[in-house]
Design an enzyme around this catalytic site. Structure first.
Site, PDB file in Angstrom:
ATOM      1  N   LYS A 488       0.854  -1.195   0.097  1.00 32.56           N
ATOM      2  CA  LYS A 488       0.010  -0.095  -0.213  1.00 32.56           C
ATOM      3  C   LYS A 488       0.935   1.338  -0.017  1.00 32.56           C
ATOM      4  CE  LYS A 488      -1.070  -0.640   5.003  1.00 32.56           C
ATOM      5  NZ  LYS A 488      -0.574  -1.798   5.179  1.00 32.56           N
ATOM      6  N   ASN A 511      -0.830   6.719   6.487  1.00 29.94           N
ATOM      7  CA  ASN A 511       0.069   5.806   7.103  1.00 29.94           C
ATOM      8  C   ASN A 511       1.280   5.820   6.473  1.00 29.94           C
ATOM      9  OD1 ASN A 511      -0.044   3.636   9.308  1.00 29.94           O
ATOM     10  ND2 ASN A 511       0.614   2.559   7.469  1.00 29.94           N
ATOM     11  N   HIS A 558      -0.970  -8.347  11.651  1.00 32.51           N
ATOM     12  CA  HIS A 558      -1.642  -7.555  12.983  1.00 32.51           C
ATOM     13  C   HIS A 558      -2.567  -8.586  13.660  1.00 32.51           C
ATOM     14  CE1 HIS A 558       0.358  -4.223  11.647  1.00 32.51           C
ATOM     15  NE2 HIS A 558      -0.393  -4.157  10.705  1.00 32.51           N
TER      16      HIS A 558
END
Length: 822
Positions: A488, A511, A558
């Site tokens: 990303k 981010n 995660h």
């Protein structure tokens, strides 16, 4: 009102049916019904009031004899029309639509201008009413306001000063500095044309209903991503909401027609005709269909031309001045409207009803109409995003406290400097007592959402918001949001590079680096915000609605925070759930877990490295191919794309698909892809020492990224891996590790787990990154490759992956300065 207040309740248990309020078609239908109902129920009341105060039509004695019978009929019925337009729009419209507010402003403004004219003529007995020059000043003023605001807040989809040419696909005329005068001309001309058409024959309401219905279809199609793509017309992001306005106009016009048809109970007067004409004109301007007014409102244009001919003829022959009402015109005599003493073709001669008593119309910024979500905010977390959040809220007058569990003296300098901006900086605390007298909690994505502070805030009913949502609410520009487990950052940065190459105003944030709140208000409405979005950021969004949402892939990551893959996927999916038909949803067609999820109503686009897609970008026969609006184009050979590796091919295709709705020139896309070299810490060359090549892939924080890196080298490598374990299963990588690596150098908390999972490969543990670099260098041998691709997060030994990557490069540079191996 219903959209703003009732629609959010659809997420409550048992109230999912309220989801229908998001659909423009549903709200438009009810806007029309509401307008019709208001006219139907309140028409008799208003007519009775107009009669009681003797607001009856005055007719000149020298006018046509058939008009004399209309004297005394209540006029100023336009008040009913304006009310029937405004109320449904307020009930069913989206309050954040600038276009809707501009349409209402124009309608009310011109209705007020017409009211003043009627009042002066009927009540004050001024035969001319409001003098023409003053009326013209009012019309020019609202036209100038609309034109200027369209330049300041341009519609996404085409140039702010351009307009469509009828019947020619994609053909536009750009007015440049003449745009505002052109808008003034359109709105003034449209309002006067309807005013002249109405006259005393009452032609306007029925014709306006037909024209408004046609414009409602144009608004809906232009604002609908899939329909506009299918019809090959420019997609105007915000025009869909104007469908509700047009529907209200249709309902109001038809409702008024019930009482206006022969024999008329009420006339609209200038109050209604100027308002309705302005409504048609402003809609045409807002959806860039000004020239369509000539076609949709042909009778109005003909009537206006008729009056021009009369005036010119009368002046040429020095006849008496025109009567105060619109007289019969050459066009009417020819049969369009009918001669003044004979039935007109469009005049409603027969009663259309029985003579019975009746008892019975998105990437938003903070301003006075859309204030910040709280006046007393607590911002949790003093990292970069928290500092940006606090500064933004303080700039808008909020009472802001920034807290962090670290001691005040240990906070970053930028956080401590916020005190100069009026922010209370509290270090060493993150307890619930900080919520006393607060009405907003802004949450840092780096802090788990099961923290006691956020739990306490929700129990108290305090609004909880993440920095991503706060930035979205503050932004003027549309958002292009990109998420996924891997790739990303590269895709986000490449998307920004493609847009910059095309000359677009753009900021890359989220981010990837700069917080969105840091740049949200710096980008104009004609620009774009390209945002990398993580699953952590999506835990605290409730209103986020990107114009383009892109989901690259899904692999386990995660899990230490989200618990399982399904929960992790659900977080990613939140990027799409509030999208509607005016938005775009980009998904990978190669990842079943991504492709199978279809939440939200954004128009679908896809990308694939393995097969063709209906709309989007894909790889075929060695070329990058784009599929758009039914056409296919081989954009360029893969060999010309500078980014290496199969994963970067997918990233390039994803970026191309993300910018596809903006229709960037193909040559610009080719040049940008040839020049783009990638991001730091993503398979980045870190130097060569004694023939040993070092590669920095510090961004590889999960097994999927590590797998991609291991597949990128033809020879066996020395792998430096390890860090904070996030609950991943490393054993599926064992065959690839044995095939790709001749030596492992393991660091951090995850070293024991990796060593146990990857048997059959020599492994050594290092206590520091410096020791790991030295050990890997000695093991690599001549012409070897040392790869830092940790497969874990960096938080056990480093500030973040960037800190880890830069320190790796520093160690390689130190090794080079010390001399090569002898």
């Amino acid at each position: 009102m219903f959209y703003e207040w009732i629609y959010p309740l659809h997420s409550w248990p048992g109230l999912s049916v309220l989801n229908v309020f998001r659909y423009i078609t549903f709200r438009s239908a009810y806007a029309a019904i509401t307008a019709l109902a208001i006219s139907y129920w309140f028409g008799p009341v208003m007519i009775a009031w107009l009669r009681s105060v003797k607001l009856g039509q005055k007719v000149r004695q020298e006018g046509p004899q058939t008009h004399l019978g209309k004297a005394g009929t209540p006029t100023m019925g336009g008040l009913l029309i304006v009310t029937s337009i405004v109320v449904p729009c307020l009930l069913w419209g989206n309050f954040h639509s600038r276009q809707l507010w501009l349409a209402l402003l124009t309608t009310v403004w011109l209705g007020g201008l017409g009211f003043l004219d009627d009042w002066l003529r009927v009540v004050k007995n001024y035969p001319k009413g409001l003098l023409g020059r003053y009326k013209l000043v009012g019309q020019v003023a609202i036209g100038a306001i609309v034109g200027t605001l369209m330049l300041v807040f341009p519609e996404t989809g085409m140039g702010p000063t351009a307009t469509h040419v009828p019947f020619l696909k994609r053909a536009v005329v750009d007015f440049g500095w003449l745009f505002v005068p052109f808008v003034i001309f359109v709105i003034t001309g449209s309002s006067n044309a309807v005013n002249l058409t109405d006259g005393l024959d009452g032609l306007a309401s029925g014709l306006v209903a037909i024209a408004a219905f046609a414009f409602a279809g144009m608004c809906y199609v232009s604002g609908h991503a899939k329909f506009s793509a299918y019809l090959n017309i420019t997609h105007l992001v915000a025009s869909g909401e104007l469908t509700i306005f047009c529907a209200a106009v249709v309902g109001a016009a038809l409702g008024f027609l019930w009482y206006n048809c022969h024999p008329a109970d009420v006339f609209m007067g200038d109050t209604g005709s100027l308002a309705l004409g302005g409504a048609l004109g402003v809609v045409a301007v807002l959806i860039k269909r000004e020239f369509w007014l000539v076609l949709v409102g042909g009778v109005f244009v003909a009537e206006a031309l008729s009056v021009m001919i009369q005036v010119t003829s009368l002046q040429a022959h020095r006849q008496a001045r025109l009567p105060d009402v619109a007289a019969a015109s050459p066009f009417r005599t020819a049969g369009l409207g009918g001669e003044s003493r004979r039935p007109a073709l469009l005049h409603r001669r027969r009663p259309a009803r029985a003579a019975l008593p009746l008892d019975l119309q998105a990437a938003m910024t903070f301003d006075r109409w859309n204030p910040p979500p709280g006046k007393r905010a607590l911002v949790a977390g003093a990292a970069g995003s928290g500092v940006a959040d606090a500064r933004l809220l303080a700039r808008h007058g909020a009472d802001v406290t920034l807290c962090d569990r670290r001691a005040t003296e240990a906070l970053p300098e930028a956080a401590r400097a916020l005190a100069a901006d009026g922010v209370t900086v509290t270090g060493g605390r993150d307890d619930a007592a900080l919520l006393d007298d607060r009405d907003l909690l802004v949450w840092s994505p780096g802090i788990p959402v099961d923290h006691a502070l956020i739990v306490a805030a929700r129990e108290r009913g305090i609004t909880v918001m993440g920095e991503l949502e706060l930035g979205f609410l503050a932004a003027k520009a549309p958002l292009l949001c990109i998420t996924g487990t891997n790739g990303k950052s590269t895709t986000t940065d490449l998307t920004g590079a493609l847009l910059r190459a095309a000359g677009r105003e753009v900021e890359v944030c989220g981010n990837i680096g700069r917080a969105i709140c840091e740049v949200a208000e710096d980008v104009s409405a004609s620009g774009l915000l390209v945002v990398e979005v993580s699953s952590f950021q999506l835990e605290t969004v409730d209103k986020l609605k990107p114009w383009v949402s892109t989901w690259l892939n899904l692999t386990p990551d995660h899990l230490d925070r989200h618990g399982d893959l399904e929960t992790y996927a659900a977080m990613k999916d939140r990027l799409f759930v509030r999208q509607d038909e005016s938005d775009w949803a980009v998904r990978s067609a190669d990842d079943p877990a991504v492709a199978s999820r279809r939440s939200g109503h954004g128009a679908p686009l896809e990308f694939s490295v393995s097969h063709a897609v209906p709309e989007g970008a894909y790889f075929e026969d060695g070329h990058l191919v784009t599929a758009w609006r039914g056409g296919r184009e081989r954009l360029m050979p893969r060999s010309e794309v500078r980014l290496p590796g199969p994963h970067n091919l997918a990233n390039a295709l994803a970026a191309l698909t993300t910018v596809m709705p903006l229709e960037l020139p193909p040559d610009t896309l080719r040049q940008a892809l040839r020049e783009y070299g990638g991001l730091e810490h993503r398979l980045e060359p870190a130097g060569t020492v004694g023939g040993v090549r070092f590669v920095n892939d510090s961004k590889a924080t999960n097994t999927n990224s590590l797998e991609v890196a291991l597949q990128s080298f033809p020879q066996k490598i020395v792998l430096i891996a390890g860090g904070r374990d996030k609950g991943q299963d490393f054993s599926p990588l064992a065959p690839l590790v044995r095939q790709a690596c001749k030596q492992l150098v393991l660091i951090g908390e995850g070293a024991p787990v990796m060593e146990k999972a990857w048997t059959g490969v020599p492994a050594a543990r290092a206590e520091s990154l410096r020791e790991a670099v030295e050990m890997a260098y000695l093991a690599a041998g001549p012409d070897g490759v040392v790869l830092l691709s940790p497969g874990c997060s960096s938080y056990d030994m480093f500030k973040d992956f960037e800190d880890r990557g830069r320190r790796f490069k520093d160690e390689v540079a130190r090794l080079a300065q010390g001399g090569a191996r002898t």
